[in-house]
Design an enzyme around this catalytic site. Structure first.
Site, mmCIF file in Angstrom:
data_model
loop_
_atom_site.group_PDB
_atom_site.id
_atom_site.type_symbol
_atom_site.label_atom_id
_atom_site.label_comp_id
_atom_site.label_asym_id
_atom_site.label_seq_id
_atom_site.Cartn_x
_atom_site.Cartn_y
_atom_site.Cartn_z
ATOM 1 N N GLN A 165 0.785 -1.235 0.000
ATOM 2 C CA GLN A 165 0.000 0.000 0.000
ATOM 3 C C GLN A 165 0.818 1.288 0.000
ATOM 4 O O GLN A 165 0.472 2.235 -0.685
ATOM 5 C CB GLN A 165 -0.933 -0.018 1.220
ATOM 6 C CG GLN A 165 -2.023 1.025 1.177
ATOM 7 C CD GLN A 165 -3.162 0.669 2.116
ATOM 8 O OE1 GLN A 165 -4.000 -0.161 1.805
ATOM 9 N NE2 GLN A 165 -3.184 1.275 3.276
ATOM 10 N N GLU A 207 -3.416 9.861 -0.679
ATOM 11 C CA GLU A 207 -2.559 10.584 0.264
ATOM 12 C C GLU A 207 -1.471 11.400 -0.421
ATOM 13 O O GLU A 207 -0.502 11.816 0.202
ATOM 14 C CB GLU A 207 -1.965 9.584 1.263
ATOM 15 C CG GLU A 207 -3.072 8.895 2.048
ATOM 16 C CD GLU A 207 -2.594 7.779 2.945
ATOM 17 O OE1 GLU A 207 -1.376 7.578 3.049
ATOM 18 O OE2 GLU A 207 -3.450 7.112 3.552
ATOM 19 N N ASP A 244 4.461 0.501 4.341
ATOM 20 C CA ASP A 244 3.238 -0.037 4.937
ATOM 21 C C ASP A 244 2.593 -0.943 3.894
ATOM 22 O O ASP A 244 1.825 -0.484 3.063
ATOM 23 C CB ASP A 244 2.278 1.085 5.327
ATOM 24 C CG ASP A 244 0.911 0.544 5.755
ATOM 25 O OD1 ASP A 244 0.790 -0.686 5.947
ATOM 26 O OD2 ASP A 244 -0.033 1.346 5.885
ATOM 27 N N GLU A 287 5.402 -1.237 8.590
ATOM 28 C CA GLU A 287 4.091 -1.189 9.247
ATOM 29 C C GLU A 287 3.188 -2.286 8.700
ATOM 30 O O GLU A 287 3.111 -2.472 7.487
ATOM 31 C CB GLU A 287 3.474 0.187 8.976
ATOM 32 C CG GLU A 287 2.078 0.379 9.498
ATOM 33 C CD GLU A 287 1.499 1.716 9.046
ATOM 34 O OE1 GLU A 287 0.273 1.784 8.856
ATOM 35 O OE2 GLU A 287 2.269 2.678 8.873
ATOM 36 N N ASP A 314 -0.515 -1.334 12.959
ATOM 37 C CA ASP A 314 -1.621 -0.420 12.659
ATOM 38 C C ASP A 314 -2.925 -1.211 12.736
ATOM 39 O O ASP A 314 -3.559 -1.267 13.779
ATOM 40 C CB ASP A 314 -1.432 0.221 11.284
ATOM 41 C CG ASP A 314 -2.637 1.062 10.859
ATOM 42 O OD1 ASP A 314 -3.436 1.456 11.736
ATOM 43 O OD2 ASP A 314 -2.795 1.336 9.650
ATOM 44 N N LYS A 339 -3.806 6.355 15.584
ATOM 45 C CA LYS A 339 -4.848 7.004 14.784
ATOM 46 C C LYS A 339 -6.005 7.318 15.721
ATOM 47 O O LYS A 339 -6.619 6.403 16.280
ATOM 48 C CB LYS A 339 -5.319 6.082 13.657
ATOM 49 C CG LYS A 339 -4.287 5.888 12.550
ATOM 50 C CD LYS A 339 -4.785 4.866 11.543
ATOM 51 C CE LYS A 339 -3.871 4.789 10.328
ATOM 52 N NZ LYS A 339 -4.263 3.679 9.430
ATOM 53 N N ARG A 368 -5.458 9.652 8.406
ATOM 54 C CA ARG A 368 -6.168 8.598 7.682
ATOM 55 C C ARG A 368 -6.190 9.000 6.205
ATOM 56 O O ARG A 368 -5.885 10.138 5.871
ATOM 57 C CB ARG A 368 -7.624 8.455 8.173
ATOM 58 C CG ARG A 368 -7.807 8.102 9.629
ATOM 59 C CD ARG A 368 -7.091 6.882 10.133
ATOM 60 N NE ARG A 368 -7.321 5.628 9.438
ATOM 61 C CZ ARG A 368 -8.036 4.604 9.907
ATOM 62 N NH1 ARG A 368 -8.640 4.701 11.080
ATOM 63 N NH2 ARG A 368 -8.143 3.473 9.240
ATOM 64 N N SER A 369 -6.609 8.071 5.343
ATOM 65 C CA SER A 369 -6.617 8.426 3.918
ATOM 66 C C SER A 369 -7.704 9.456 3.608
ATOM 67 O O SER A 369 -7.556 10.268 2.697
ATOM 68 C CB SER A 369 -6.763 7.188 3.045
ATOM 69 O OG SER A 369 -7.811 6.389 3.494
ATOM 70 N N LYS A 390 3.056 10.477 10.466
ATOM 71 C CA LYS A 390 2.750 9.917 9.152
ATOM 72 C C LYS A 390 1.541 10.673 8.624
ATOM 73 O O LYS A 390 0.432 10.490 9.113
ATOM 74 C CB LYS A 390 2.443 8.423 9.302
ATOM 75 C CG LYS A 390 2.132 7.734 8.002
ATOM 76 C CD LYS A 390 1.749 6.285 8.242
ATOM 77 C CE LYS A 390 1.360 5.639 6.936
ATOM 78 N NZ LYS A 390 0.797 4.301 7.131
#
Length: 429
Positions: A165, A207, A244, A287, A314, A339, A368-369, A390
């Site tokens: 990802q 992102e 990640d 991650e 995560d 998060k 978050r996205s 991040k």
């Protein structure tokens, strides 16, 4: 004494960076000050996350509306909290949790609860005439984080790209946050040129990272290495790599399916895979390198790579102190991704960071996205001296807003500001 008694709480439906609805909450206190928070939303979500309440009415926003969550804030929550002290965060958050009464915050919605929790903190900070990072972190808040910049996207964040990802850079060798941001931006622009020169697409993902079609997963690492060098920086010294792979998305029937490579790997083989990558590339952080329920695999990964690489949970840990406590005791992972909306209140988020720190783990504060112009996480990362953030590529306003807030905080702190650099990691290299 600032008057931080809550006078009114209101919520509304607004849009996030992906054009989906989310909730915004305003909290007004007796001093006349107001705190406002917009709640983010994820694309790849852990099965154990707190529940984001969506309307499910297909005639509005394809069922993604948040009017129920808004209604819960404007009625149930407002009635319970008006007259309470916004500065007593622990009490506010406890009341919100009790009011909901479920394990996953599914009745009122974690999005409704988090919006109120954060807006209360912001209102109290404003009433005390303090920036949020100082209000939450006190006099010790002074560490600026190393940015973990997602400059190449695959998996759920892009199409026709890699199995994994996110591919990220970390400018660990920079002397300040301002310089780290410049380095990251220059490498990002360099990567755009590398992709363009190879005839690839420079479309960006959720992102801000590029999402070109690539022949293999490793090709992503190769072009990032080239981009770092072309920008004039030294990979492995000034700039490290982070990944990640979001491996829960690849895990089916006890195996990891790497479709781009036509391979299916066991947990032990996946650990071997990461060991090989770490031996050949300057990878400092991995991650979700295994699936969220592959506990035995995580223990193996930690035993094999834990002294060399930051192994971040995560989807595996979902900012949840119960899962974190188990992972600490079983020696699975050595870092937690933080998060806010995975757990749903500010207090529980701070508890998770504290627990990680006590165990000698690191904590990485994350977006978050689905984001917005809200910059709470920039203040949170400085407040907790977490040392790593991040929050996407140095592109798209929803990502850049956080970086710009960190620039302001660094400037405000002046000579007291300390850029974390390699000190952000608790590993031997």
């Amino acid at each position: 004494m600032a008057d931080t008694i809550i006078e009114a709480i209101t919520a509304r439906e607004v849009l996030d960076s992906r054009g989906n609805p989310t909730i915004e909450v305003d909290v007004y206190v007796e001093s006349g000050d107001m705190g406002r928070a917009i709640v983010p939303s994820g694309a790849s979500t852990g099965a154990f996350e707190a529940l984001e309440l969506r309307d499910g009415d297909k005639s509005r926003y394809g069922g993604k509306g948040v009017l129920k969550a808004v209604e819960h804030v404007n009625t149930t929550i407002a009635e319970a909290l008006e007259g309470e002290d916004a500065a007593d965060q622990v009490s506010i958050d406890r009341k919100l949790i009790e009011l909901d009464g479920t394990e996953n915050k599914g009745r009122l919605g974690a999005n409704a609860i988090l919006g109120v929790s954060l807006a209360c903190a912001k209102a109290a900070a404003a009433a005390h005439d303090l920036p949020l990072y100082r209000y939450l972190g006190g006099v010790h808040a002074h560490v600026l984080p190393v940015p973990m910049m997602n400059i190449l996207n695959g998996g759920k964040h892009a199409q026709n790209s890699t199995d994994f990802q996110e591919f990220m850079i970390m400018p660990v060798g920079a002397p300040s946050f301002r310089e780290a941001l410049r380095w990251g931006s220059e490498i990002y622009q360099s990567l755009k040129k590398v992709i363009h020169d190879r005839g690839g697409s420079t479309n960006v993902g959720d992102e801000g990272g590029f999402a070109p079609s690539l022949p293999t997963n490793e090709a992503a690492l190769q072009i990032i290495m080239e981009a770092i060098e072309r920008a004039g920086y030294k990979p492995g010294e000034q700039v490290m790599l982070a990944m990640d792979p979001a491996c829960t998305e690849l895990y089916k029937d006890g195996k990891y399916h790497l479709e781009r490579e036509g391979r299916s790997l066991t947990s032990a083989e996946m650990v071997e895979y990461w060991d090989d990558i770490a031996a050949r590339y300057p990878l400092i952080s991995l991650e979700d390198g295994l699936a969220e329920e592959d506990w035995e695999g995580w223990k193996l990964l930690r035993a094999r790579l834990g002294d060399r690489i930051q192994l971040v949970g995560d989807d595996f840990l979902v900012t949840n102190v119960k899962r974190l406590a188990r992972a600490i005791s079983e020696q699975a992972a050595n870092s937690i991704l933080i998060k806010l909306n995975q757990i749903g209140t500010l207090t529980e988020t701070l508890d998770a960071i504290s627990m990680a720190n006590r165990a000698g783990w690191t904590a990485v504060v994350s977006h978050r996205s689905g984001e917005s112009e809200d910059v709470t996480i920039a203040d949170l990362v400085v407040a907790t001296n977490a040392g790593q953030i991040k929050t996407g590529a140095p592109a798209r306003t929803d990502r850049v807003a956080k970086y710009n807030q960190l620039l302001r905080i660094e400037e405000e702190l002046g000579s007291a500001a300390h850029y974390a650099g390699m000190g952000a990691f608790r590993i031997r290299r």
